[in-house]
Scaffold this motif. Structure first.
Motif, PDB file in Angstrom:
ATOM      1  N   GLN A   1       1.134   2.602  -8.045  1.00 45.28           N
ATOM      2  CA  GLN A   1       2.484   2.896  -8.472  1.00 45.28           C
ATOM      3  C   GLN A   1       3.034   4.174  -8.339  1.00 45.28           C
ATOM      4  OE1 GLN A   1       4.173   0.202  -9.756  1.00 45.28           O
ATOM      5  NE2 GLN A   1       5.688   1.513 -10.335  1.00 45.28           N
TER       6      GLN A   1
ATOM      7  N   LYS B   1       5.311   4.541  -5.111  1.00 44.20           N
ATOM      8  CA  LYS B   1       6.427   4.016  -5.283  1.00 44.20           C
ATOM      9  C   LYS B   1       7.385   4.957  -6.075  1.00 44.20           C
ATOM     10  CE  LYS B   1       8.874  -0.250  -6.921  1.00 44.20           C
ATOM     11  NZ  LYS B   1       8.571  -1.479  -7.523  1.00 44.20           N
TER      12      LYS B   1
ATOM     13  N   ILE C   1       8.052   7.761  -3.350  1.00 43.37           N
ATOM     14  CA  ILE C   1       8.948   7.194  -2.221  1.00 43.37           C
ATOM     15  C   ILE C   1      10.426   7.339  -2.672  1.00 43.37           C
ATOM     16  CG2 ILE C   1       9.644   5.225  -0.878  1.00 43.37           C
ATOM     17  CD1 ILE C   1       6.559   4.588  -0.817  1.00 43.37           C
ATOM     18  N   ALA C   2      10.381   6.733  -4.005  1.00 46.71           N
ATOM     19  CA  ALA C   2      11.916   6.714  -4.515  1.00 46.71           C
ATOM     20  C   ALA C   2      12.518   8.173  -4.450  1.00 46.71           C
ATOM     21  CB  ALA C   2      11.863   6.132  -5.795  1.00 46.71           C
TER      22      ALA C   2
ATOM     23  N   THR D   1       7.454  -2.407   2.152  1.00 39.21           N
ATOM     24  CA  THR D   1       7.904  -2.384   0.633  1.00 39.21           C
ATOM     25  C   THR D   1       7.375  -3.564  -0.202  1.00 39.21           C
ATOM     26  OG1 THR D   1       9.652  -3.993   1.534  1.00 39.21           O
ATOM     27  CG2 THR D   1      10.280  -1.493   1.487  1.00 39.21           C
TER      28      THR D   1
ATOM     29  N   GLY E   1      11.412  -5.165  -2.066  1.00 40.72           N
ATOM     30  CA  GLY E   1      11.614  -3.718  -2.310  1.00 40.72           C
ATOM     31  C   GLY E   1      12.911  -3.060  -1.405  1.00 40.72           C
TER      32      GLY E   1
ATOM     33  N   GLU F   1      16.074  -3.095  -3.850  1.00 41.49           N
ATOM     34  CA  GLU F   1      16.089  -1.681  -4.660  1.00 41.49           C
ATOM     35  C   GLU F   1      16.430  -0.644  -3.951  1.00 41.49           C
ATOM     36  OE1 GLU F   1      12.101  -1.221  -6.517  1.00 41.49           O
ATOM     37  OE2 GLU F   1      11.768  -3.425  -6.995  1.00 41.49           O
TER      38      GLU F   1
ATOM     39  N   MET G   1       1.620  -1.817  -2.302  1.00 41.65           N
ATOM     40  CA  MET G   1       3.045  -2.182  -2.160  1.00 41.65           C
ATOM     41  C   MET G   1       3.325  -3.461  -2.402  1.00 41.65           C
ATOM     42  SD  MET G   1       4.097   1.213  -1.822  1.00 41.65           S
ATOM     43  CE  MET G   1       6.011   0.517  -2.030  1.00 41.65           C
TER      44      MET G   1
ATOM     45  N   ASN H   1       2.448  -4.274  -6.038  1.00 43.05           N
ATOM     46  CA  ASN H   1       3.621  -3.874  -7.062  1.00 43.05           C
ATOM     47  C   ASN H   1       5.163  -4.639  -6.999  1.00 43.05           C
ATOM     48  OD1 ASN H   1       2.428  -1.531  -7.697  1.00 43.05           O
ATOM     49  ND2 ASN H   1       2.869  -0.510  -6.216  1.00 43.05           N
ATOM     50  N   SER H   2       4.931  -5.384  -5.776  1.00 43.38           N
ATOM     51  CA  SER H   2       6.099  -6.171  -5.835  1.00 43.38           C
ATOM     52  C   SER H   2       6.032  -7.650  -6.356  1.00 43.38           C
ATOM     53  CB  SER H   2       6.812  -6.474  -4.519  1.00 43.38           C
ATOM     54  OG  SER H   2       5.686  -7.113  -3.385  1.00 43.38           O
TER      55      SER H   2
END
Length: 397
Positions: free
Chosen positions: A101, A104, A107-108, A130, A134, A137, A259, A262-263
């Motif tokens: 997490q 993520k 990356i953002a 992603t 992803g 988003e 990743m 997380n999705s």
């Protein structure tokens, strides 16, 4: 027609400007390919906010970003904002140093920093896996930050960079529009291998399927080998696939699996992915337990041993999963044997005291490096053991 001729023909006199955002090894490979095909290419060092011009002669002189940074040649520099504002195409290839997490979030943050200076009409090629959904988003963030609409004002593509075993996948939000020069750019990166364009969601599903299809058999083999005895291992060592499955081979997949996890919130797929992650996270503990068992069988005290980890990791690769696995492995080894070091130089193999040197080879290339050093007649300690960090725990005295 050759790609270079197509890009620089009299009918297309304007050189496309490409920016690769992120001073990663994967990013440099893209920049090098494009530069050698005659494009105007810059790489953004995200840690310094500066863009480096990657000229063709530089691309020919330096095979990797590591070599480029070590030599520190005279570089054409300009502010990140200037380079981004003039870019026709931008590849997003930053170095991500977090996992799970936290990755993520990292990356953002880097994505927001990059899109602040985008110009209207440019294209984003997003190169980090992603998971499912992803990219939607990221596009929402991009529209919110830039006040530009995807497809109307800016173009978005998904091309996760992975190992050769997984190949290329390219997703687009504008399937029917080919007037952005994107195929010419992609051909440069993929060595003129025409990759079919598909919609974003299909690309996400296809890439996720490739990740799981490639790594689940490796994880299955690892889990099966954990429960077998030494006699069975002796038989299985004849199987090439099992013998060559090093910890390096499975560690690279952790980032992609995180990743994907997380999705996906729930369901059978989430269960499969999370179990794969737990298995990989346990790999380092398995290796340490096997080393302890080996020393016990040979009546070797931990205080009389030195561990050298032979694992050459690219510090500039986009994914951080290998580095995270190495950190966990070395930490667990130090809990058992205090003297643990990395094989940065073969001089570490010259141990002439009464300790036993245990060399843990974590990849095929590192095993060959250690074996080659020994085969050249070099002495590797007074007492030495080479252990392959694979499910079968091959030992070479």
């Amino acid at each position: 027609m050759h790609v270079k001729a197509l890009l620089l023909s009299p009918h297309n006199p304007i050189r496309l400007k490409v920016v690769v955002y992120g001073l990663s090894s994967e990013g440099y490979n893209i920049a090098k390919s494009l530069s050698l095909k005659g494009l105007d290419v810059s790489m953004v060092d995200e840690s310094k906010g500066m863009a480096i011009s990657i000229r063709a002669e530089m691309a020919m002189a330096y095979s990797s970003v590591n070599a480029l940074m070590e030599d520190e040649p005279l570089l054409g520099l300009e502010p990140e904002s200037v380079a981004m504002a003039s870019a026709d195409h931008v590849f997003f290839t930053p170095k991500i140093r977090k996992v799970g997490q936290d990755a993520k979030v990292e990356i953002a943050g880097k994505f927001r920093s990059m899109i602040n200076h985008l110009r209207k009409g440019s294209s984003i090629i997003y190169c980090i896996p992603t998971g499912i959904g992803g990219n939607n988003e990221m596009m929402e963030v991009m529209e919110h930050v830039t006040n530009m609409k995807v497809n109307d004002d800016i173009n978005y593509y998904y091309m996760p960079i992975a190992s050769d075993a997984l190949g290329y996948v390219i997703g687009s939000t504008s399937m029917m529009r080919e007037d952005h020069g994107i195929y010419k750019i992609i051909d440069c990166v993929t060595d003129s291998s025409r990759i079919p364009m598909m919609d974003i969601q299909s690309a996400e599903v296809l890439y996720s399927n490739r990740v799981l299809s490639h790594y689940i058999p490796l994880i299955t083999a690892f889990e099966l080998c954990k429960s077998i005895g030494e006699s069975t291992r002796s038989i299985l060592r004849e199987e090439e696939g099992l013998r060559e499955l090093f910890i390096d081979d499975v560690a690279s997949s952790l980032f992609d699996l995180y990743m994907l996890a997380n999705s996906i919130e729930s369901g059978t797929l989430a269960h499969i992915v999370n179990n794969c992650i737990r298995s990989l996270e346990a790999y380092s503990k398995y290796v340490v337990d096997e080393v302890r068992l080996l020393l016990k069988k040979r009546d070797l005290r931990a205080s009389k041993c030195k561990i050298v980890i032979a694992w050459s990791i690219d510090s500039n690769e986009m994914r951080s999963s290998r580095a995270a696995m190495l950190s966990l492995l070395s930490s667990r080894l130090r809990d058992y044997i205090g003297d643990v070091d990395m094989l940065r130089d073969t001089s570490l193999l010259d141990v002439y005291d009464d300790r036993t040197l245990v060399i843990l080879a974590c990849s095929r290339a590192d095993y060959e490096r250690v074996k080659g050093y020994r085969d050249k007649g070099k002495s590797i300690g007074r007492n030495s053991i080479i252990v392959k960090a694979n499910p079968l725990r091959e030992v070479i005295d």
